[in-house]
Write a protein that holds these residues in place. Sequence first.
Motif, PDB file in Angstrom:
ATOM      1  N   GLY A  14       0.808  -1.211   0.000  1.00  0.00           N
ATOM      2  CA  GLY A  14       0.000   0.000   0.000  1.00  0.00           C
ATOM      3  C   GLY A  14       0.837   1.255   0.000  1.00  0.00           C
ATOM      4  N   CYS A  15       2.044   1.171  -0.541  1.00  0.00           N
ATOM      5  CA  CYS A  15       2.971   2.300  -0.520  1.00  0.00           C
ATOM      6  C   CYS A  15       2.557   3.341  -1.555  1.00  0.00           C
ATOM      7  CB  CYS A  15       4.391   1.811  -0.780  1.00  0.00           C
ATOM      8  SG  CYS A  15       5.629   3.126  -0.680  1.00  0.00           S
ATOM      9  N   LYS A  16       2.624   4.610  -1.134  1.00  0.00           N
ATOM     10  CA  LYS A  16       2.235   5.706  -2.019  1.00  0.00           C
ATOM     11  C   LYS A  16       3.435   6.325  -2.738  1.00  0.00           C
ATOM     12  CE  LYS A  16      -2.063   5.429  -0.735  1.00  0.00           C
ATOM     13  NZ  LYS A  16      -3.103   4.947  -1.677  1.00  0.00           N
ATOM     14  N   ALA A  17       4.640   5.869  -2.386  1.00  0.00           N
ATOM     15  CA  ALA A  17       5.834   6.439  -3.013  1.00  0.00           C
ATOM     16  C   ALA A  17       5.856   6.103  -4.502  1.00  0.00           C
ATOM     17  CB  ALA A  17       7.090   5.908  -2.327  1.00  0.00           C
ATOM     18  N   ARG A  18       6.020   7.129  -5.306  1.00  0.00           N
ATOM     19  CA  ARG A  18       6.027   6.919  -6.751  1.00  0.00           C
ATOM     20  C   ARG A  18       6.512   8.180  -7.462  1.00  0.00           C
ATOM     21  NH1 ARG A  18      -0.083   5.562  -6.844  1.00  0.00           N
ATOM     22  NH2 ARG A  18       0.767   4.533  -5.007  1.00  0.00           N
ATOM     23  N   MET A  19       6.784   8.013  -8.721  1.00  0.00           N
ATOM     24  CA  MET A  19       7.184   9.145  -9.550  1.00  0.00           C
ATOM     25  C   MET A  19       6.521   9.006 -10.907  1.00  0.00           C
ATOM     26  SD  MET A  19      11.000  10.539 -10.645  1.00  0.00           S
ATOM     27  CE  MET A  19      11.400   9.071 -11.587  1.00  0.00           C
ATOM     28  N   TYR A  20       5.864  10.055 -11.340  1.00  0.00           N
ATOM     29  CA  TYR A  20       5.233  10.070 -12.655  1.00  0.00           C
ATOM     30  C   TYR A  20       6.083  10.933 -13.591  1.00  0.00           C
ATOM     31  CZ  TYR A  20       1.018   8.321 -10.331  1.00  0.00           C
ATOM     32  OH  TYR A  20       0.124   7.577  -9.617  1.00  0.00           O
ATOM     33  N   VAL A  21       6.328  10.420 -14.777  1.00  0.00           N
ATOM     34  CA  VAL A  21       7.060  11.188 -15.780  1.00  0.00           C
ATOM     35  C   VAL A  21       6.247  11.224 -17.063  1.00  0.00           C
ATOM     36  CG1 VAL A  21       9.331  10.643 -14.812  1.00  0.00           C
ATOM     37  CG2 VAL A  21       8.350   9.157 -16.565  1.00  0.00           C
ATOM     38  N   MET A  22       6.456  12.258 -17.824  1.00  0.00           N
ATOM     39  CA  MET A  22       5.758  12.393 -19.095  1.00  0.00           C
ATOM     40  C   MET A  22       6.717  12.970 -20.126  1.00  0.00           C
ATOM     41  SD  MET A  22       3.307  15.622 -18.111  1.00  0.00           S
ATOM     42  CE  MET A  22       2.559  15.623 -19.744  1.00  0.00           C
ATOM     43  N   LEU A  23       6.478  12.662 -21.370  1.00  0.00           N
ATOM     44  CA  LEU A  23       7.340  13.110 -22.454  1.00  0.00           C
ATOM     45  C   LEU A  23       6.863  14.446 -22.996  1.00  0.00           C
ATOM     46  CD1 LEU A  23       9.664  12.612 -24.454  1.00  0.00           C
ATOM     47  CD2 LEU A  23       8.037  11.367 -25.888  1.00  0.00           C
ATOM     48  N   ASP A  24       7.757  15.431 -22.957  1.00  0.00           N
ATOM     49  CA  ASP A  24       7.500  16.733 -23.565  1.00  0.00           C
ATOM     50  C   ASP A  24       7.968  16.650 -25.017  1.00  0.00           C
ATOM     51  OD1 ASP A  24       7.278  19.318 -24.386  1.00  0.00           O
ATOM     52  OD2 ASP A  24       8.531  20.186 -22.808  1.00  0.00           O
ATOM     53  N   ARG A  25       7.057  16.324 -25.904  1.00  0.00           N
ATOM     54  CA  ARG A  25       7.415  16.099 -27.300  1.00  0.00           C
ATOM     55  C   ARG A  25       7.920  17.373 -27.987  1.00  0.00           C
ATOM     56  NH1 ARG A  25       5.829  11.125 -28.816  1.00  0.00           N
ATOM     57  NH2 ARG A  25       4.256  10.067 -27.523  1.00  0.00           N
ATOM     58  N   GLN A  26       7.489  18.514 -27.521  1.00  0.00           N
ATOM     59  CA  GLN A  26       7.907  19.764 -28.155  1.00  0.00           C
ATOM     60  C   GLN A  26       9.403  20.016 -27.933  1.00  0.00           C
ATOM     61  OE1 GLN A  26       5.601  23.153 -27.011  1.00  0.00           O
ATOM     62  NE2 GLN A  26       6.758  24.598 -28.263  1.00  0.00           N
ATOM     63  N   ASN A  27       9.869  19.733 -26.690  1.00  0.00           N
ATOM     64  CA  ASN A  27      11.285  19.942 -26.361  1.00  0.00           C
ATOM     65  C   ASN A  27      12.080  18.641 -26.327  1.00  0.00           C
ATOM     66  OD1 ASN A  27      11.015  22.801 -25.915  1.00  0.00           O
ATOM     67  ND2 ASN A  27       9.991  22.303 -23.975  1.00  0.00           N
ATOM     68  N   ASP A  28      11.392  17.524 -26.614  1.00  0.00           N
ATOM     69  CA  ASP A  28      12.023  16.213 -26.636  1.00  0.00           C
ATOM     70  C   ASP A  28      12.734  15.920 -25.313  1.00  0.00           C
ATOM     71  OD1 ASP A  28      12.650  13.771 -27.760  1.00  0.00           O
ATOM     72  OD2 ASP A  28      14.534  14.477 -28.645  1.00  0.00           O
TER      73      ASP A  28
END
Length: 240
Positions: free
Chosen positions: A10-24
Amino acid sequence: MRVKRITTAGCKARMYVMLDRQNDNWLVSKLELKHTHTCSAEQAVHYSEYRELTMHANCVIKNHDEAGIWPNKTYLALANEVGGSSKLGYSEEDVWNYITRNLRCADVNEDVKEMISYFMRMRDINPNFFYAVDVDETNKFKSALWVDTRCRTSYEYFGDVVSFNITHGLPFASFVGFNHHSKPTLLGCAMLSNEEIPSFEWVFKNWLNCMGNPPQAIIMDQCKSMFDAIKNVFPNTRHR
């Protein structure tokens, strides 16, 4: 964006990443550092970047290998020295890899020397025995091909259709024909360092040099590299 949740604790530790396609670039969109469980630094051994064999471990592994002790027994002995495998800075897999990459090389070189010595003895006994050995720029063994007198004679009679067989995962390959009883007859053997186009081309070219003329048809498996090599070396031979 893929979400992989840790549900067992039930751990809440996490990291979300997303790709900025405009700046690659990759951007961190959300970060949670708080854990609901105790973090153990001892578990870092499971990550390859933290694993490293000590000098003592190298010496123990080498001595045990020379004594014929299995790597898993060696790993257990090293773990017992420090009070458990969790206190080691490496895994059992690292012990196996060290033996394969560092201790087996000498054995391979000796095997290659013995193989070439055998080829030379066979050539002295019968000049029609054919062999070829390929090495890289550091004189390290890459591939070998050998064809004895019986194989060469069989090819003269049963070389219209040839099957080229390779044991995937192992370096052995063979040329096989079919006699007038529809029985397989050996037409040559090879050892390859890999299953890439240059390796296949080297074997096919030397085998063709030995036999003198190409077969009318070659039967092969669905290996793309093999298909391209056959097309390059035997352009007029039917293959399937």
